[in-house]
Design a protein around this motif. Sequence first.
Motif, short mmCIF file in Angstrom:
data_model
loop_
_atom_site.label_atom_id
_atom_site.label_comp_id
_atom_site.label_asym_id
_atom_site.label_seq_id
_atom_site.Cartn_x
_atom_site.Cartn_y
_atom_site.Cartn_z
N ASN A 1 7.91 5.22 -1.05
CA ASN A 1 7.36 4.65 -2.28
C ASN A 1 8.27 4.90 -3.46
O ASN A 1 8.45 4.03 -4.32
CB ASN A 1 5.98 5.24 -2.57
CG ASN A 1 4.95 4.83 -1.54
OD1 ASN A 1 5.14 3.84 -0.84
ND2 ASN A 1 3.88 5.60 -1.43
N ASN B 1 13.99 -2.83 1.17
CA ASN B 1 13.06 -1.87 0.53
C ASN B 1 11.93 -1.47 1.50
O ASN B 1 10.89 -1.01 1.09
CB ASN B 1 12.50 -2.42 -0.79
CG ASN B 1 11.59 -3.61 -0.60
OD1 ASN B 1 11.48 -4.15 0.49
ND2 ASN B 1 10.91 -4.00 -1.67
N MET C 1 11.31 -6.21 -6.86
CA MET C 1 11.27 -7.32 -5.93
C MET C 1 10.49 -8.48 -6.52
O MET C 1 9.43 -8.29 -7.12
CB MET C 1 10.65 -6.90 -4.61
CG MET C 1 10.73 -8.00 -3.56
SD MET C 1 10.51 -7.33 -1.91
CE MET C 1 11.51 -8.44 -0.94
N LYS D 1 3.10 -2.65 -2.98
CA LYS D 1 4.07 -1.74 -2.35
C LYS D 1 5.42 -1.83 -3.04
O LYS D 1 6.13 -0.82 -3.17
CB LYS D 1 4.24 -2.11 -0.87
CG LYS D 1 3.00 -1.85 -0.06
CD LYS D 1 3.22 -0.79 0.95
CE LYS D 1 2.14 0.25 0.82
NZ LYS D 1 2.36 1.41 1.67
N SER D 2 5.79 -3.05 -3.45
CA SER D 2 7.13 -3.25 -4.02
C SER D 2 7.30 -2.53 -5.35
O SER D 2 8.41 -2.26 -5.77
CB SER D 2 7.44 -4.73 -4.18
OG SER D 2 6.82 -5.25 -5.35
N ILE D 3 6.19 -2.22 -6.03
CA ILE D 3 6.35 -1.43 -7.26
C ILE D 3 6.09 0.05 -6.97
O ILE D 3 5.86 0.83 -7.90
CB ILE D 3 5.47 -1.93 -8.43
CG1 ILE D 3 4.01 -2.02 -8.03
CG2 ILE D 3 5.96 -3.26 -8.96
CD1 ILE D 3 3.08 -2.31 -9.21
N GLY D 4 6.13 0.41 -5.71
CA GLY D 4 6.10 1.83 -5.35
C GLY D 4 4.72 2.42 -5.13
O GLY D 4 4.57 3.63 -5.04
N MET D 5 3.70 1.55 -5.06
CA MET D 5 2.34 2.09 -4.88
C MET D 5 2.15 2.64 -3.47
O MET D 5 2.65 2.08 -2.50
CB MET D 5 1.31 1.00 -5.12
CG MET D 5 1.11 0.67 -6.58
SD MET D 5 -0.37 -0.33 -6.77
CE MET D 5 -0.53 -0.29 -8.55
N LEU E 1 9.78 -3.08 3.12
CA LEU E 1 8.51 -3.81 3.22
C LEU E 1 8.36 -4.29 4.65
O LEU E 1 7.26 -4.50 5.14
CB LEU E 1 8.50 -5.01 2.26
CG LEU E 1 8.02 -4.76 0.84
CD1 LEU E 1 7.87 -6.07 0.10
CD2 LEU E 1 6.73 -3.97 0.79
N ARG F 1 11.06 2.51 -3.35
CA ARG F 1 10.64 1.16 -3.73
C ARG F 1 10.47 1.03 -5.23
O ARG F 1 10.69 -0.03 -5.81
CB ARG F 1 9.31 0.82 -3.05
CG ARG F 1 9.43 0.57 -1.57
CD ARG F 1 8.20 -0.17 -1.06
NE ARG F 1 8.21 -0.26 0.38
CZ ARG F 1 7.33 0.37 1.17
NH1 ARG F 1 6.37 1.11 0.63
NH2 ARG F 1 7.40 0.24 2.47
N ALA F 2 10.05 2.12 -5.86
CA ALA F 2 9.84 2.09 -7.30
C ALA F 2 11.16 1.86 -8.04
O ALA F 2 11.16 1.42 -9.19
CB ALA F 2 9.19 3.39 -7.76
#
Lengths: 251, 222
Positions: free
Chosen positions: A83, A48, A91, B127-131, A50, A86-87
């Motif tokens: 983003n 994703n 994770m 970040k992992s929730i898309g922010m 990161l 990732r949404a």
Amino acid sequence: MLSVKHLSKSYGNLVILKDISVEIGANEVVAVIGPSGSGKSTLLKCLNFLEPYDGGEVRFEGTLVGYREHSAGKHLAKEKVTNLLRARIGMVFQNFNLFPHMSVIENLLEGPVQVLGENRAEVEHRAQALLLKVGLQDKAHARPSTLSGGQQQRAAIARALAMRPRLMLFDEPTSALDPELVGEVLSIIAQLATEGMPMVIVTHEMSFAREVASRVIFMEGGEIVEEGPPEKIFRQPDNLRTQQFLSRVLH
Amino acid sequence: MSSYEWQFTILFQYWPIFLRGALTTLEITFAATALGLLIGLPVGVLRQARSRWVRLPVSVYVESIRATPALVQIVWIYYCFPILFGLQMSAEVTMIVALGIHTGAYVAEIVRAGINAVDRGQFAAAKSIGMSSLLALRRIILPQAGQKMIPPFINEFANIMKLSTLGSTIAVYELLQESNNLIATIYRPLEIYTFLALVFFLITYPWILLSQRFEARLQRRA
């Protein structure tokens, strides 16, 4: 669903991942095992973006992750695009990483409301149902710091699920837990697996990997040494390094 | 011990002068703090920016302020600003601007330290929730960093209060300047300077106490 081709990553001269290729289909539950420092957590974070990767590509539902396709070389994708990807990918972290200044339910609402712009009242409904699912319905308004490690990790799983992800990534979800709390977290992940949620789990829990995973990947030294169905990997691994690793951790 | 005869009672009739000075001191302090926060908050955030071209100018600002005396900054702004930029400001406004710019650099460092003190995992989770970085900063990082910043902010405020006495060098009628003027009239420097120190203690120490209380509370919670 997820396609990784010739992925590589290094910090200066230190190679973390080399030439990783793997396909993950819908409904698949993939467990990634291997010794510490084998690059399995880094691989997960590359999925994703990161962790940015250097070479090769990761594609999620056909979309290139982290980069923009370009005739002349590779450019970082717009932050917005990454983003958005990732949404769609949930994770769960080793150290839970709940937002400590918010209550449990606010942790669940944060992404859907702030990132997806969903209606708060509707999300709240869904969040309550998720808390019920992970057994935390009576902790909705508690602060994360007042919860046990197992409860925190269950809340973190619920937070990821609140985004209605298409894929879940678990980064050693039970490694920071006291032994007696491991079971409650694993049983929730197992339940998700039976519901058909595709997931990639980096784990040290061999018996769990064996029971839940549809496929096991063994990594060492930044590369995939062997992969296959759990019965095969755990009973008759082809590779000597896999055999050595398993005999170390299983006995 | 010398046999100096203290005469504090004589000061009582001049209380309006001290009051006037104290009001000017507070005015400068509050205004400079506000300006310092206005400058320091974004600068502190920008010092963490990924782009070198953003980081460079803000770093130059912060480091040059931290490496030069406040008094030099004040006289520089007082004498050079009007010539270089044609900007004529009253002595008091100069003081507010100079201390605001001065404090901005320190506030920026507090902000930077506060952000760095937040667990890295928080950023990863956001970040992992898309922010986006900005949303993560606003919703997740700054609210946690903010708590840690409160005690040093209060300390900085107390600092400005004391630094405001530098205004006397450019004839701002704050406490020290008023005191000097009074000494020129009634020739009682020992009483006046002693009383001045007491006044400063009384208006500064409560803030230091408050800062310590906040710090203790944060430690209890951690």
